[in-house]
Design a protein around this motif. Structure first.
Motif, PDB file in Angstrom:
ATOM      1  N   VAL A  26       0.956  -1.259  -0.217  1.00 19.26           N
ATOM      2  CA  VAL A  26       0.077   0.023  -0.039  1.00 19.26           C
ATOM      3  C   VAL A  26       0.863   1.356  -0.077  1.00 19.26           C
ATOM      4  O   VAL A  26       2.056   1.233   0.595  1.00 19.26           O
ATOM      5  N   ASN A  27       0.240   2.372  -0.643  1.00 15.36           N
ATOM      6  CA  ASN A  27       1.204   3.593  -0.537  1.00 15.36           C
ATOM      7  C   ASN A  27       0.497   4.668   0.548  1.00 15.36           C
ATOM      8  O   ASN A  27       1.359   4.980   1.530  1.00 15.36           O
ATOM      9  N   SER A  28      -0.896   4.655   0.715  1.00 17.86           N
ATOM     10  CA  SER A  28      -1.204   5.594   1.703  1.00 17.86           C
ATOM     11  C   SER A  28      -1.060   5.128   3.155  1.00 17.86           C
ATOM     12  O   SER A  28      -1.919   4.213   3.410  1.00 17.86           O
ATOM     13  N   VAL A  29      -0.314   5.995   3.710  1.00 19.47           N
ATOM     14  CA  VAL A  29       0.001   5.447   5.373  1.00 19.47           C
ATOM     15  C   VAL A  29      -1.237   5.827   6.179  1.00 19.47           C
ATOM     16  O   VAL A  29      -2.361   6.672   5.875  1.00 19.47           O
ATOM     17  N   GLY A  30      -1.643   4.682   6.706  1.00 23.12           N
ATOM     18  CA  GLY A  30      -2.834   4.780   7.792  1.00 23.12           C
ATOM     19  C   GLY A  30      -4.050   4.543   6.978  1.00 23.12           C
ATOM     20  O   GLY A  30      -5.271   4.699   7.611  1.00 23.12           O
ATOM     21  N   SER A  31      -4.145   3.932   5.664  1.00 18.38           N
ATOM     22  CA  SER A  31      -5.106   3.869   4.989  1.00 18.38           C
ATOM     23  C   SER A  31      -5.963   2.394   5.375  1.00 18.38           C
ATOM     24  O   SER A  31      -5.385   1.800   6.218  1.00 18.38           O
ATOM     25  N   THR A  32      -7.212   2.147   5.011  1.00 21.05           N
ATOM     26  CA  THR A  32      -7.956   1.323   5.607  1.00 21.05           C
ATOM     27  C   THR A  32      -7.350   0.109   5.309  1.00 21.05           C
ATOM     28  O   THR A  32      -7.248  -0.859   6.158  1.00 21.05           O
ATOM     29  N   ILE A  33      -6.873  -0.272   3.995  1.00 18.86           N
ATOM     30  CA  ILE A  33      -6.039  -1.526   3.697  1.00 18.86           C
ATOM     31  C   ILE A  33      -5.029  -1.821   4.365  1.00 18.86           C
ATOM     32  O   ILE A  33      -4.941  -2.826   5.073  1.00 18.86           O
ATOM     33  N   ALA A  34      -4.287  -0.773   4.686  1.00 17.98           N
ATOM     34  CA  ALA A  34      -3.099  -0.790   5.756  1.00 17.98           C
ATOM     35  C   ALA A  34      -3.249  -1.281   6.964  1.00 17.98           C
ATOM     36  O   ALA A  34      -2.955  -2.058   7.750  1.00 17.98           O
ATOM     37  N   ARG A  35      -4.576  -0.679   7.413  1.00 13.44           N
ATOM     38  CA  ARG A  35      -5.012  -0.956   8.947  1.00 13.44           C
ATOM     39  C   ARG A  35      -5.662  -2.494   8.979  1.00 13.44           C
ATOM     40  O   ARG A  35      -5.807  -2.989   9.987  1.00 13.44           O
ATOM     41  N   GLU A  36      -6.413  -2.832   7.756  1.00 20.69           N
ATOM     42  CA  GLU A  36      -7.082  -4.135   8.207  1.00 20.69           C
ATOM     43  C   GLU A  36      -6.327  -5.383   7.512  1.00 20.69           C
ATOM     44  O   GLU A  36      -6.518  -6.315   7.913  1.00 20.69           O
ATOM     45  N   THR A  37      -5.038  -5.023   7.177  1.00 22.52           N
ATOM     46  CA  THR A  37      -3.951  -6.149   6.863  1.00 22.52           C
ATOM     47  C   THR A  37      -3.329  -6.507   8.231  1.00 22.52           C
ATOM     48  O   THR A  37      -2.868  -5.697   8.783  1.00 22.52           O
TER      49      THR A  37
END
Ligand code: F6R
Length: 624
Positions: free
Chosen positions: A390-401
């Protein structure tokens, strides 16, 4: 899709909100609006002297159809003073592109204002619950939500928001303000991102962190089902059961400078030229040359768990999905693990075969793509290891993985993805190497790959210096209406990406095929009016590719070839050749994609397109 911004503090809100909208314009640009809590003289007492008249807070709103510049022109004509406000840039879902449908939406005769990102699925049903006297002025689901909150309002804005949201089915990121609480914003999230930036006696709210980079790096990311009450000096978060929630403050490592055009005409050109630098950011500190391997710590898997993996699935959309096709080549070749690549919107609706020995990577620039998110949730439910790229820090995919890697491309603001694609490929190569070294490849192979990876930034710079030559070629071909992009092996996904870039920013119809497939139908398209862009760098399929292009030539399609420096044979096959440096076959996409990005860019500019904001598109596709 749709960007929202809010500010509460001591500074004038309107300029901050407007600047924030510019940063979020990539999320939608059909129309935009701002509302500010302004202190006005009581108009009912206009007969009294100004000094004795009482002043009251009123919400003042300005909206405009079109890109953010149009809103800027409208704002120039009014005075919008106040230190609390909300703003929105719209990508139309419910209702046409009109000023009435533009946010902020108001209720209670203008006392309450709301901006909303997401979709209220049951808005028709909710409309029936509104008091009979409510007159809707727009066709949007969002206005219904504003009136619903107003209906529940009994003096406490947060409680009213919570009661209204309890009735809602769908997704939302909202910011609400009310005239009776001039120093309060209430925000809530379900399925649409919301970030709160923390300053000294002030808070910034936005759909992602880029609007606040100029002011603060400290943020909290709201999770689904959370509501926050924000004053200039306090931030209190609750869940929908009205229980208090403690949030962690996170530090964003992006710079405001990265979110600027830095002298380039537009973001896309800047982001294309960012690639040598951000590629280094992606790989720095993530490999060890003497051991010929990479270490992506975020994988959060033991060596034993990694050895157990017998299947990898990449899920992504659009450009990210083309990057994953390259990841498949690399992973299968280096690690010998069977890889499946799935477009997220398809994955979620079939019954994918996934078990506890499957590793699923969700790959996304924004980290918010609705289909990718839904697909990763499905994979989690089925018990797979699920990781993010993921690129966007703190984004939903980053948080849910449960782990994964940031690609460190920095803010990508042009709608057409360029540097994020390159860095996704870089990270997938590093993962392939990490698994490969654990499973089967030798130290020498690992070293060779890493040495070649090290040379990529310089070679990228060489390619970017060809921009003027590529521009000339683009000018020569800009008036054709159809294009074919051909490649084989690892260059087939490159052809797909080149074709995707061309159509999305120039609006020229284009298709990509594996060159070996042409005989099975697509040859029928070949003619002098259908140019072919052939990716024919010298790898194991080069001779086969030459034969395919001979056939194209025989059918009189003009040919533009991408070839390696020193290749004389290609001159006989192509009308125009772009020569680029050679690298290892597995790394070719890291170089070969750049001339295609420049070709699409120059074609689009020559045709007068708005390259950063192509029609009908938005960067962050947060609806299905
Ligand atoms: C193309 C483009 C889109 C995105 C796609 C996925 O240039 O930008 O095709 O690649 O919408 O977006 P992310 O990577 O944010 O999940």
């Amino acid at each position: 899709m749709c960007g929202i911004v809010g500010y509460i503090g001591k500074k004038q809100a309107a300029p901050i909100l407007f600047r924030g909208l510019r940063r979020l314009e990539y999320r939608g640009y059909d129309s935009a609006g701002v509302a500010v809590m302004s202190l006005e003289h009581d108009s009912t007492r206009a007969h009294e002297h100004e000094s004795t008249r009482e002043r009251e807070h009123v919400i003042k709103r300005v909206r405009a159809v079109g890109k953010i510049d149009e809103l800027g022109k409208s704002l120039d004509k009014v005075e919008l003073f106040g230190t609390v406000g909300i703003a929105h840039t719209r990508w139309a879902t419910h209702g046409g592109v009109t000023e009435e449908n533009t946010h902020p939406h108001i209720a209670m005769d203008g006392k309450l204002a709301l901006v909303h990102n997401g979709i209220i699925e049951n808005y028709r049903e909710l409309r029936e619950r509104l008091p009979a006297e409510v007159v809707l002025t727009s066709e949007t689901d969002s206005e219904v939500l504003a009136h619903l909150i107003a209906t529940y309002y009994e003096g406490d804005l947060r409680i009213a928001v919570e009661k209204a949201l309890a009735c809602v089915r769908g997704t939302y990121g909202i910011v609400v303000m009310h005239q009776d609480h001039p120093n309060l914003l209430v925000v809530a999230r379900m399925g649409s991102p919301l970030v709160v930036g923390m300053g000294e006696g002030e808070y910034y709210i936005a759909s992602d962190a880029t609007p606040m980079l100029a002011y603060t790096k400290k943020c909290i990311f709201l999770d689904d089902g959370e509501v926050a009450e924000i004053t200039p000096d306090s931030l209190d978060t609750y869940n929908l059961k009205d229980e208090s929630v403690i949030k962690c403050v996170e530090e964003i490592d992006w710079d405001e400078a990265q979110a600027q055009k830095a002298g380039y005409e537009n973001f896309m050109l800047k982001e294309i030229h960012d690639q040598p630098l951000v590629f280094q950011d992606a790989i720095r500190g993530r490999y060890n040359l003497s051991e010929g391997t990479s270490y992506l710590g975020g994988l959060n898997m033991t060596a034993e768990e990694m050895r157990r993996i017998n299947r990898i699935v990449f899920i992504a959309c659009g450009t990210a999905s083309y990057a994953t096709m390259i990841g498949k080549y690399a992973m299968e070749r280096l690690a010998g693990i069977p890889v499946e690549v799935d477009v997220a919107s398809e994955f979620r609706y079939r019954d994918p075969i996934i078990d506890e020995n499957t590793l699923v990577f969700a790959v996304s620039q924004s980290g918010e793509t609705a289909d990718t998110l839904a697909a990763l949730r499905e994979a989690k439910r089925k018990g797979a290891f699920v990781r993010g790229i993921v690129n966007s820090v703190g984004s939903t995919i980053a948080r849910e993985t449960e782990g994964g890697s940031y690609i460190h491309a920095g803010p990508e603001l042009a709608v057409a993805s360029t540097k994020a694609y390159t860095n996704m490929v870089a990270i997938m190569l590093l993962y392939a190497l990490q698994f490969g070294r654990l499973k089967r490849i030798t130290l020498a192979t690992g070293e060779r790959l890493l040495n070649a990876l090290d040379e990529i930034p310089e070679k990228m710079k060489q390619i970017l210096s060809l921009s003027d030559q590529i521009k000339e070629i683009a000018l020569k071909y800009k008036d054709y209406h159809d294009f074919l992009f051909l490649g084989r092996g690892i260059n087939f996904p490159v052809a797909l990406e080149g074709s995707h870039k061309l159509k999305e920013i120039s609006y020229i119809h284009s298709e990509a095929y594996p060159a070996g497939e042409m005989k099975h139908g697509v040859n029928a398209l070949l003619s002098p009016t259908c140019p072919v862009f052939a990716i024919m760098t010298k790898n194991q399929l080069y001779d086969k590719m030459c034969s395919n292009i001979e056939e194209v030539k025989a059918r009189k399609s003009p040919v533009i070839a991408l070839a390696n420096i020193g290749d004389e044979r290609v001159k006989e096959l192509a009308d125009d050749v772009i020569y680029i440096p050679k690298t290892m076959e597995l790394l070719e996409p890291l170089l070969n994609t750049l001339p295609l990005q420049l070709f699409a860019y120059h074609t689009a500019v020559a045709l007068g397109r708005d390259v950063d904001r192509p029609r009908n598109l938005a960067k962050s596709v947060t609806v299905e």
